[in-house]
Design a protein around this motif. Structure first.
Motif, PDB file in Angstrom:
ATOM      1  N   ARG A 228      43.537  13.525  51.044  1.00 55.68           N
ATOM      2  CA  ARG A 228      44.773  14.164  51.513  1.00 55.68           C
ATOM      3  C   ARG A 228      45.525  13.267  52.492  1.00 55.68           C
ATOM      4  O   ARG A 228      46.758  13.345  52.599  1.00 55.68           O
ATOM      5  N   LEU A 229      44.795  12.400  53.227  1.00 52.73           N
ATOM      6  CA  LEU A 229      45.470  11.493  54.165  1.00 52.73           C
ATOM      7  C   LEU A 229      46.239  10.410  53.421  1.00 52.73           C
ATOM      8  O   LEU A 229      47.342  10.027  53.822  1.00 52.73           O
ATOM      9  N   TRP A 230      45.671   9.913  52.324  1.00 50.36           N
ATOM     10  CA  TRP A 230      46.395   8.943  51.501  1.00 50.36           C
ATOM     11  C   TRP A 230      47.628   9.606  50.875  1.00 50.36           C
ATOM     12  O   TRP A 230      48.701   9.001  50.810  1.00 50.36           O
ATOM     13  N   GLU A 231      47.462  10.851  50.443  1.00 52.48           N
ATOM     14  CA  GLU A 231      48.610  11.584  49.878  1.00 52.48           C
ATOM     15  C   GLU A 231      49.693  11.776  50.928  1.00 52.48           C
ATOM     16  O   GLU A 231      50.891  11.612  50.654  1.00 52.48           O
ATOM     17  N   GLU A 232      49.285  12.123  52.143  1.00 47.35           N
ATOM     18  CA  GLU A 232      50.244  12.319  53.235  1.00 47.35           C
ATOM     19  C   GLU A 232      50.998  11.025  53.537  1.00 47.35           C
ATOM     20  O   GLU A 232      52.229  11.033  53.719  1.00 47.35           O
ATOM     21  N   ALA A 233      50.260   9.920  53.589  1.00 46.96           N
ATOM     22  CA  ALA A 233      50.895   8.635  53.893  1.00 46.96           C
ATOM     23  C   ALA A 233      51.865   8.214  52.787  1.00 46.96           C
ATOM     24  O   ALA A 233      52.953   7.688  53.061  1.00 46.96           O
ATOM     25  N   ARG A 234      51.490   8.458  51.539  1.00 47.48           N
ATOM     26  CA  ARG A 234      52.376   8.100  50.421  1.00 47.48           C
ATOM     27  C   ARG A 234      53.611   9.011  50.376  1.00 47.48           C
ATOM     28  O   ARG A 234      54.716   8.540  50.082  1.00 47.48           O
ATOM     29  N   GLU A 235      53.420  10.285  50.651  1.00 51.30           N
ATOM     30  CA  GLU A 235      54.568  11.198  50.691  1.00 51.30           C
ATOM     31  C   GLU A 235      55.560  10.763  51.763  1.00 51.30           C
ATOM     32  O   GLU A 235      56.782  10.783  51.557  1.00 51.30           O
ATOM     33  N   GLU A 236      55.048  10.362  52.921  1.00 50.30           N
ATOM     34  CA  GLU A 236      55.916   9.866  53.988  1.00 50.30           C
ATOM     35  C   GLU A 236      56.689   8.631  53.521  1.00 50.30           C
ATOM     36  O   GLU A 236      57.902   8.519  53.758  1.00 50.30           O
ATOM     37  N   ALA A 237      55.994   7.712  52.837  1.00 44.47           N
ATOM     38  CA  ALA A 237      56.652   6.488  52.368  1.00 44.47           C
ATOM     39  C   ALA A 237      57.747   6.808  51.351  1.00 44.47           C
ATOM     40  O   ALA A 237      58.841   6.224  51.398  1.00 44.47           O
ATOM     41  N   PHE A 238      57.480   7.724  50.436  1.00 45.90           N
ATOM     42  CA  PHE A 238      58.496   8.122  49.451  1.00 45.90           C
ATOM     43  C   PHE A 238      59.704   8.766  50.145  1.00 45.90           C
ATOM     44  O   PHE A 238      60.857   8.516  49.785  1.00 45.90           O
TER      45      PHE A 238
END
Length: 384
Positions: A228-238
């Motif tokens: 979920r932390l990788w998902e959170e970081a990628r969502e922020e980048a998008f």
């Protein structure tokens, strides 16, 4: 810990500060910073100029193999490495009594195994799962033990599958753009663009695209860092990407083959509409805008028979710079006589490394370098 090529530590530190990690210790070849598990994800996704992101597991003095063994065994490896973890131990030693790197690696691996056996009562470890790359580095009898979260280096963005004869690393190309203090509202030209690395990296910066957004990292397979932390970081980048921002980035070269590579890399990076490429010799490049930035990595003339041609190219580059009289110019080369052929002394020089080649970044600042251009409403770049 973010590792950095020599000369780029301050640039990496500024990148980390921009991500919100201001508690830092800048050293030769690395920047230590404080953060929780999410920091591993964000640093890997966003750092443009670092080589890799490491977790510092321990630091302790050791002048004997017993001290090395006990220090490595004291680390709670079971909190990071599962029973099927595919762990490898790499080593380095400089100015230390324990000078045999293979022996240090062997001792450290034995210590890791013994520690893990306290949690997993097995005779041998299958090493069939996720990869865990451990490094034991000795400097002046002090051991630093790290765990690599990145895997293949951060310069592996994923868009450059092919390379020209003399490529520049993606991390160095990005560093040149950041060091120039280019602002995305300004024109940017690379008249020796080769396979397009500098224009691609400039476009990634201009659109605020995380350079690691379309690749994977070793730590993504680790249970210690939740998915979920990788998902959170990628969502922020998008969310932070600005694909709609208009950019005037151009690249030119006399070699049709390398321009085909550049087009391939632009397509792979999804930036075909952001960069304009054309086949054109330096002598025919004309001024098309005011207050732009010329950033380039021309040939260095290191091969037999190339030196005279390269020196003439530097003369042409100097003539082009005179035509672009209100531009800022940044040229990296290993040729020590560059300024003589260019026809002008640089305002500043910075020692950098293109791979293992020691180079200088020659900086010729224009009239509005890094500042607002009157009448444009442009904001000054924050990079210094």
């Amino acid at each position: 810990m973010a590792t950095a090529p020599m000369g780029l530590e301050a640039v990496v530190a500024r990148e980390l500060k921009g991500l919100g990690y201001g508690q830092q210790q800048v050293e030769n070849g690395r920047v230590r910073f404080a953060g929780e598990e999410l920091a591993v994800c964000r640093a890997n996704l966003w750092l443009r100029t670092a080589d890799r992101v490491l977790v510092e597991m321990a630091e302790f003095p050791a002048t004997t193999f017993e001290e090395l063994f006990q220090g490595v065994r004291a680390i709670p490896w079971e909190d990071w490495i599962p029973e099927d973890g595919r762990f490898i131990v790499n080593g380095r030693s400089h100015q230390s009594q324990l000078s045999s790197v293979p022996a240090c690696q062997k001792v450290a691996e034995k210590a890791v195994v013994e520690r893990l056996r306290q949690r997993y009562p097995v005779e041998w470890f299958p090493k069939s799962g996720a990869r865990y790359s451990i490094e034991v580095s000795l400097l002046k009898d002090v051991v630093t033990v790290t765990l690599d979260t990145t895997g293949p280096g951060l310069h592996k963005r994923g868009y450059r599958k092919l390379a020209a004869e003399a490529p520049i690393k993606e991390t160095l190309a990005a560093a040149m753009v950041l060091l120039s203090r280019w602002h995305p509202d300004r024109p940017l030209l690379d008249p020796c663009c080769g396979s397009g690395t500098i224009p691609v990296e400039a476009a990634l910066i201009g659109h605020n695209l995380a350079p690691g957004l379309h690749r994977t990292f070793d730590a993504e397979a680790w249970g210690r860092i939740p998915a979920r932390l990788w998902e959170e970081a990628r969502e922020e980048a998008f969310d932070l990407a600005d694909y709609d921002r208009p950019l005037d980035i151009r690249g030119s070269d006399i070699d049709a083959e390398v321009l085909e590579l550049a087009q391939h890399h632009l397509r792979a990076a999804g930036l075909s509409r952001s960069v304009r490429l054309e086949r054109r010799p330096l002598q025919q490049v004309e001024k098309y805008a005011s207050y732009g930035y010329l950033i380039t990595n021309p040939p260095y003339g290191e091969r037999m028979g190339e030196r005279e041609a390269v020196e003439e190219l530097y003369r042409d580059l100097g003539r082009l710079a005179r035509r672009l009289e209100d531009w800022s110019v940044f040229v990296i080369t290993a040729h020590k006589g560059f300024e003589r052929f260019f026809g002008r002394r640089a305002g500043r020089k910075r020692k950098l490394y293109n791979g293992r080649i020691e180079c200088d970044l020659y900086q010729f600042e224009g009239p509005y370098h890094g500042r607002r251009v009157p009448g444009t409403g442009e904001e000054s770049s924050a990079e210094g």
